[in-house]
Design an enzyme around this catalytic site. Structure first.
Site, PDB file in Angstrom:
ATOM      1  N   LYS A 130       0.674  -1.218  -0.075  1.00 16.44           N
ATOM      2  CA  LYS A 130       0.140  -0.104  -0.012  1.00 16.44           C
ATOM      3  C   LYS A 130       0.864   0.904   0.106  1.00 16.44           C
ATOM      4  CE  LYS A 130      -4.375   1.475   0.442  1.00 16.44           C
ATOM      5  NZ  LYS A 130      -4.009   2.959  -0.124  1.00 16.44           N
TER       6      LYS A 130
ATOM      7  N   ASN B  84     -13.363   4.876  -6.996  1.00 16.20           N
ATOM      8  CA  ASN B  84     -12.830   4.985  -5.618  1.00 16.20           C
ATOM      9  C   ASN B  84     -12.236   6.298  -5.215  1.00 16.20           C
ATOM     10  OD1 ASN B  84      -9.472   5.009  -4.901  1.00 16.20           O
ATOM     11  ND2 ASN B  84     -10.089   4.008  -7.027  1.00 16.20           N
TER      12      ASN B  84
ATOM     13  N   CYS C 201      -1.635  10.114  -6.802  1.00  8.03           N
ATOM     14  CA  CYS C 201      -2.894  10.129  -6.235  1.00  8.03           C
ATOM     15  C   CYS C 201      -3.883  11.198  -6.449  1.00  8.03           C
ATOM     16  CB  CYS C 201      -2.670   9.826  -4.693  1.00  8.03           C
ATOM     17  SG  CYS C 201      -3.941   9.377  -3.909  1.00  8.03           S
TER      18      CYS C 201
ATOM     19  N   LYS D 126       5.043   6.274 -10.005  1.00  6.88           N
ATOM     20  CA  LYS D 126       3.686   5.755 -10.415  1.00  6.88           C
ATOM     21  C   LYS D 126       3.084   6.904 -10.963  1.00  6.88           C
ATOM     22  CE  LYS D 126      -0.402   3.309 -10.407  1.00  6.88           C
ATOM     23  NZ  LYS D 126      -0.857   2.525  -9.204  1.00  6.88           N
TER      24      LYS D 126
ATOM     25  N   ILE E 233      -0.943   2.947 -15.854  1.00  2.00           N
ATOM     26  CA  ILE E 233      -1.571   4.342 -15.115  1.00  2.00           C
ATOM     27  C   ILE E 233      -2.221   4.002 -13.752  1.00  2.00           C
ATOM     28  CG2 ILE E 233      -1.865   5.449 -17.452  1.00  2.00           C
ATOM     29  CD1 ILE E 233      -4.894   4.806 -17.194  1.00  2.00           C
TER      30      ILE E 233
ATOM     31  N   GLY F  76      -7.321  -2.113 -16.257  1.00  5.97           N
ATOM     32  CA  GLY F  76      -8.100  -2.732 -17.023  1.00  5.97           C
ATOM     33  C   GLY F  76      -7.668  -4.075 -17.362  1.00  5.97           C
TER      34      GLY F  76
ATOM     35  N   GLY G 237      -5.740  -4.509 -10.382  1.00  2.00           N
ATOM     36  CA  GLY G 237      -6.239  -3.712  -9.571  1.00  2.00           C
ATOM     37  C   GLY G 237      -7.722  -4.052  -8.943  1.00  2.00           C
ATOM     38  N   THR G 238      -8.744  -3.442  -9.947  1.00  2.00           N
ATOM     39  CA  THR G 238     -10.054  -3.822  -9.911  1.00  2.00           C
ATOM     40  C   THR G 238     -10.407  -5.329  -9.883  1.00  2.00           C
ATOM     41  OG1 THR G 238     -10.731  -1.705 -10.729  1.00  2.00           O
ATOM     42  CG2 THR G 238     -12.288  -3.303 -10.674  1.00  2.00           C
TER      43      THR G 238
END
Length: 311
Positions: A45, A69, A131, A165, A193, A249, A270-271
């Site tokens: 994290k 989010n 972020c 990032k 990304i 994605g 991620g998702t």
């Protein structure tokens, strides 16, 4: 024999797939689940100087085509993750890892990175310049002058492998300008990304997350074309020594294949990881290997960056 092994900055990974910072990486227990999975590595994290609660809930929601989010950087503090990774890497057969960090001010960033520089940690660090969900804080990487000044200050003292990032860029000239900045520095990698900032998802007549009146980062299916474009644009422009981690994605072996085809050396999830859990790494690895086998590719280098164009 088909292999999905890869390297970043001389560090070996037996699989190119890993989690994206923010997913399955808040606690030691979650990170150990990724460590025990088929993933080639994990990234922690994104750790700040002090622990943070983050934004009020609900701050994450799945959607038809992905997720939204506005987490607000909840984390246990960068030192929690540093101590954990240092202990973990003493274990036999430990994987190589990434520690993700961000400062809420330049002073915080320098404090964190100077501590990492002085520590026993010799692994990879990902500095989050992207972020989009901290109220009152802009994305640093959209300000090229600030980005260059910050990296100049960092590399005056930081000597270990460091990557950044990035948020998505949407204009060709911004790819040119960003790459011109990054090429001035000995970056190990860029991760492209992060989520597309400040989307809005509505259910009936109401937003579905609480922070920022419903505005949040968009991930999942929505962002794959943007992610692929950013990966390939930077593959075309960055020094060959700066490798690329593709994120955005990825929910199948085909998605991972396309990121690598566009130039990625590693691929973060991620998702889809949030929805499916760490077993997703086994499934996507098998799907990716099946595609490679069908096409006669034995390694990622057989097709990495070899996207074809129309005549």
């Amino acid at each position: 024999m088909v292999s999905t092994a890869t390297q970043i900055a001389g560090f070996n990974f037996d699989n190119c797939l890993m989690n994206a910072a923010g997913v399955y990486c808040m606690t030691k227990e979650e990170l150990l689940e990724i460590e025990a999975s088929a993933a080639g590595s994990f990234v922690t994290k994104t750790g700040t100087l002090e622990a943070r609660q983050g934004n009020p809930e609900p701050r994450y929601a799945p959607t038809t085509l992905g997720s939204i989010n506005s987490m607000g950087l909840p984390n246990m503090g960068y030192d929690y993750y540093l101590d954990f990774v240092l202990d973990l890497e003493k274990e036999p057969n430990s994987k190589n890892h990434f520690i993700s960090v961000v400062g809420l001010s330049p002073a915080d960033t320098h404090t964190i990175l100077k501590t990492l520089e002085a520590s026993a940690y010799q692994g990879l660090v990902e500095l989050n310049l992207s972020c989009p969900n901290v109220p009152g804080k802009p994305q640093i990487a959209y300000d090229f002058e600030t980005t260059e000044n910050l990296l100049t200050e960092i590399f005056a003292y930081y000597t270990k492998p460091l990557g950044v990032k990035l948020p998505p860029y949407f204009d060709i000239v911004h790819f040119d300008q960003a790459a011109a900045v990054f090429n001035k520095f000995p970056l190990a990698f860029v991760n492209s990304i992060n989520s597309i900032g400040n989307g809005l998802v509505i259910n009936e007549e109401t937003v579905i997350i609480k922070p920022k009146n419903g505005f949040g980062g968009i991930g999942g299916n929505y962002i794959k074309p943007t992610a692929l474009a950013n990966v390939h644009a930077f593959y075309q422009r960055l020094n060959p020594s700066i490798q690329i981690i593709g994120t955005g994605g990825v929910k199948s072996g085909r998605d991972a294949f396309e990121h690598i085809l566009c130039g990625a050396s590693m691929v973060q999830i991620g998702t889809a990881l949030q929805e499916e859990g760490p077993e997703i790494f086994t499934r996507i690895t098998e799907e990716l290997k099946a595609i490679m086998s069908e096409k006669g590719y034995e390694s990622l280098e057989d097709f990495r960056g070899k996207l074809q164009y129309l005549d």
